[in-house]
Design a protein around this motif. Structure first.
Motif, PDB file in Angstrom:
ATOM      1  N   ASP A 277       1.027  -1.350  -0.118  1.00 43.78           N
ATOM      2  CA  ASP A 277       0.106   0.182  -0.116  1.00 43.78           C
ATOM      3  C   ASP A 277       0.823   1.172  -0.046  1.00 43.78           C
ATOM      4  O   ASP A 277       1.859   1.388   0.680  1.00 43.78           O
ATOM      5  CB  ASP A 277      -0.911  -0.026   1.301  1.00 43.78           C
ATOM      6  CG  ASP A 277      -2.071  -0.972   1.224  1.00 43.78           C
ATOM      7  OD1 ASP A 277      -2.125  -1.649  -0.004  1.00 43.78           O
ATOM      8  OD2 ASP A 277      -2.621  -1.104   2.251  1.00 43.78           O
TER       9      ASP A 277
ATOM     10  N   LYS B   9     -11.175  -2.874   4.638  1.00 38.71           N
ATOM     11  CA  LYS B   9      -9.691  -2.556   4.755  1.00 38.71           C
ATOM     12  C   LYS B   9      -9.510  -2.729   6.345  1.00 38.71           C
ATOM     13  O   LYS B   9     -10.094  -2.028   7.137  1.00 38.71           O
ATOM     14  CB  LYS B   9      -9.338  -1.291   4.237  1.00 38.71           C
ATOM     15  CG  LYS B   9      -7.970  -0.974   4.199  1.00 38.71           C
ATOM     16  CD  LYS B   9      -7.078  -1.927   3.177  1.00 38.71           C
ATOM     17  CE  LYS B   9      -5.599  -1.491   3.596  1.00 38.71           C
ATOM     18  NZ  LYS B   9      -4.764  -2.561   2.807  1.00 38.71           N
ATOM     19  N   MET B  46      -8.486   3.358  -1.829  1.00 39.93           N
ATOM     20  CA  MET B  46      -8.659   2.073  -2.291  1.00 39.93           C
ATOM     21  C   MET B  46      -9.102   2.212  -3.758  1.00 39.93           C
ATOM     22  O   MET B  46      -8.956   1.330  -4.580  1.00 39.93           O
ATOM     23  CB  MET B  46      -9.555   1.082  -1.511  1.00 39.93           C
ATOM     24  CG  MET B  46      -8.876   0.623  -0.218  1.00 39.93           C
ATOM     25  SD  MET B  46      -9.717  -0.618   0.550  1.00 39.93           S
ATOM     26  CE  MET B  46     -10.882   0.351   1.307  1.00 39.93           C
ATOM     27  N   PRO B  53      -7.474  -3.427  -1.026  1.00 38.08           N
ATOM     28  CA  PRO B  53      -8.732  -3.753   0.018  1.00 38.08           C
ATOM     29  C   PRO B  53      -8.416  -5.261   0.641  1.00 38.08           C
ATOM     30  O   PRO B  53      -7.922  -6.107  -0.051  1.00 38.08           O
ATOM     31  CB  PRO B  53      -9.942  -3.898  -0.897  1.00 38.08           C
ATOM     32  CG  PRO B  53      -9.692  -3.416  -2.216  1.00 38.08           C
ATOM     33  CD  PRO B  53      -8.208  -3.429  -2.428  1.00 38.08           C
TER      34      PRO B  53
END
Lengths: 278, 384
Positions: A277, B9, B46, B53
């Protein structure tokens, strides 16, 4: 208040931009990274300081050697380039880390990856632009410094063509590869100060540690560190014969080692950047 | 068109977004509301493929963002106005983004003009005010002239003129047939900008409806009644009469009463029958802000409390509060803005038929709301 659209209305006509749509490619990313790297002051500062250090130290050492009457044997004056290259590598490390870690520090990375969802393309473009910039600058400066050194120190042997190539293109490529390793580490660590600290530690600590390995039991470790520490590799770059150990690197071999290390680190950076991420 | 299905998430043990499903349609401004920390920004990230996710998926025009054939020309986003390298000039920043997306360089000067930053284009963005930073972020979002636009808190730090400009810009973009998704924690702002609302709290969907439906489903009207402050007995008498007639009575901090479940004329009649004089009898309608506050009340993560400075105060005079009244339920104070939350309606606000006009008279609602009942039944249970 505006009237709400009916809940189940048919989707209105979609908007079509008058700007011609063109698929972006790596060339666009390269142009973008070039704009980025030249539009921040840190690039100017780190490269400026690097050029200054290489010139002042490289030529200063040569001037001192020239004023001393001690014979140089069959050594060429190009070897003095190492003394400028070592501090220059700290500047290159800083620039390499900042190229990506400053984007994490400012949050710019999210904007970048929204404008280009392909992480691989962004990192490739960064690596290419950074490598070419550092390689060009250091090669040119190393050539100027080398010419000055050879002219100043007339007691030294005159360098061969391959000596010249290693002291200019070799040194430039080595520093640029060290910078790529820093860029990869900056991608992995995502924090400027942290990544720069790690890189400087990697640059200097092995040699410092080896200096104090007096114990006989650690002899082999000490020898290995003396041979393969980054400053030792830089010295080896200027030497035709292995200066440390019998089988140590010499000539172009340090560049190959650094290329391999940077390649592995970059591969890790690619994998992590793609899956993590932001 | 943005479509989220079962979006979840988790960051370690913390669930930021849980099982969120919604659609954002083109042609209207869709407001994305929630208190601080409710998962708005996580959802936005996201959508843009910046965060993966844990479960579920979100698509834009049928594709996940990272698989979009020409992402920057289809989606533009303002995530964080401060997400720029402060050492770079506004123009260089936008130019690098334009080049990355394969957008012609003259578009950079175009969007600089659109957001009004052309005069400071050469200045480093470090020196920009928050409002200028927002404009720069909006310029970056508009760069690709995209079909889908995401704005995370676009009016933060803007002056009134700038807020008006953003509001009109959103509406104009939507009117052109684009999908406009705007997050905010300010209901009042969304009421003026958005046509459709998606409200989340603690990462879960609380409401997905048009603004007018939202108001009618969530508003609760009440009457403010004040009896002469000099005669506490009157107040007691009236309270008893009103409760007997089926009204709900709550105290307001200033000594007035908040009455629900009775129309104004009936309150007046009851007061007359009880021989109580009234100093005030006024109708009040809950604002959208109040409706939103009540909806998200149970889902606020960061709640401020009064700074009472208790230990510094001299001891309080006895008999200062309440005029010797029997304790009555005191209207809960809603944090932040100092509004008073109206009582929750008797039924689930989302179960009701949307679009239905509010009941005949503001106080004629037969469904007597229960003061002090917990929040709407679909208030998220703690997802952790």
């Amino acid at each position: 208040m505006t009237a709400p659209a009916p809940h189940h209305a048919p989707a209105p006509h979609s908007y079509v931009s008058p700007i011609p749509v063109r698929r972006a490619n790596l060339g666009d990313a390269l142009a973008s990274e070039w704009t980025k790297i030249r539009s921040v002051r840190s690039t100017l500062w780190t490269l400026g300081v690097m050029i200054l250090l290489m010139l002042v130290i490289g030529l200063g050492v040569a001037a001192i050697a020239a004023s001393s009457e001690a014979p140089m044997g069959d050594e060429s004056a190009l070897g003095f380039g190492f003394f400028g290259m070592l501090p220059a590598s700290i500047c290159v490390i800083t620039l390499g880390v900042l190229t990506i870690a400053s984007e994490y520090g400012t949050g710019m990375i999210r904007t970048t990856l929204t404008a280009c969802p392909s992480r691989a393309r962004v990192l490739t473009a960064k690596a290419i632009v950074f490598f070419l910039l550092v390689f060009t600058v250091t090669t040119v400066v190393a050539a100027i410094v080398g010419a000055g050194q050879v002219a100043l120190v007339d007691t030294a042997a005159s360098p061969s063509a391959s000596d010249w190539l290693r002291a200019t293109v070799g040194a430039g490529a080595y520093l640029a590869m060290l910078g790529l390793l820093s860029l990869a580490l900056g991608t992995l660590i995502r924090h400027s100060a942290g990544a720069i600290t790690v890189m400087i530690g990697l640059l200097l600590l092995p040699l410092v540690a080896a200096l104090f390995m007096f114990s006989e039991a650690l002899k082999s470790v000490q020898e290995w560190l003396f041979t393969y520490a980054i400053p030792s590799q830089m010295i080896s770059l200027y030497a035709a014969q292995p200066p440390f150990g019998e089988n140590g690197p010499s000539g172009w071999e340090p560049l190959l080692i650094m290329t391999g290390v940077a390649g592995v680190a970059l591969a890790g950076a690619f994998a992590l950047l793609n899956n993590r991420d932001v | 068109m943005i479509e989220a299905v079962g979006l979840t998430k988790r960051y370690g043990a913390k669930t930021a977004v849980y099982n969120l499903s919604f659609q954002v349609r083109p042609g209207v401004v869709t407001g994305f509301l929630g208190p601080n920390g409710s998962g708005k920004s996580t959802t936005m990230r996201m959508i843009l493929g910046l965060d993966r996710p844990t479960a579920g998926h979100v698509t834009i025009g049928g594709h996940p963002f990272r698989q979009l054939p020409n992402a920057p020309r289809q989606v533009g986003a303002l995530l964080d106005a401060k997400a720029v390298h402060g050492g770079r000039s506004a123009r260089s920043h936008l130019l690098s983004l334009a080049q990355l997306a394969g957008i012609p360089a003259q578009r950079v000067d175009e969007v600089l003009g659109v957001v009004g930053l052309q005069d400071v284009a050469k200045r480093r963005s470090k020196g920009f005010s928050l409002g200028m930073g927002q404009r720069l972020g909006i310029a970056a979002a508009l760069l690709g002239d995209p079909q889908v636009l995401l704005f995370d808190e676009p009016v933060n730090g803007l002056d009134p003129e700038g807020i008006l400009w953003v509001r009109n810009l959103m509406k104009k973009l939507a009117a052109e047939g684009r999908t406009v998704f705007v997050s905010s924690h300010l209901m009042s702002e969304m009421a003026l900008t958005a046509d459709h609302l998606i409200v989340i709290g603690r990462g879960q969907l609380l409401a997905d409806m048009s603004v007018t439906d939202f108001i009618s489903a969530n508003s609760a009207d009440f009457a403010r009644v004040r009896t002469p402050g000099t005669e506490p007995g009157q107040r007691e008498k009236l309270t008893a009469a009103l409760m007997e007639a089926g009204g709900q009575v709550m105290s307001e901090p200033d000594g007035a009463m908040r009455v629900t479940g009775l129309p104004l004329p009936r309150i007046s009649d009851l007061a007359h029958d009880a021989d109580v004089r009234l100093w005030e009898l006024s109708p009040h309608q809950a604002s959208l802000e109040e409706a939103y506050m009540r909806l998200t009340q149970g889902a606020v993560d960061y709640r401020s409390t009064d700074d009472r400075l208790a230990h510094l105060q001299p001891p309080q005079q006895p008999g200062h509060h309440g005029y010797g009244m029997p304790p009555q339920p005191v209207v809960q104070e809603v944090p932040q803005q100092g509004w008073y939350a109206p009582p929750p309606p008797g039924q689930n606000p989302y179960a009701g038929a949307p679009g239905q006009a509010p009941a005949p008279g503001p106080y004629a609602s037969p469904a007597a709301p229960q003061p002090g009942t917990p929040q709407p039944s679909d208030t998220p249970k703690d997802a952790r």
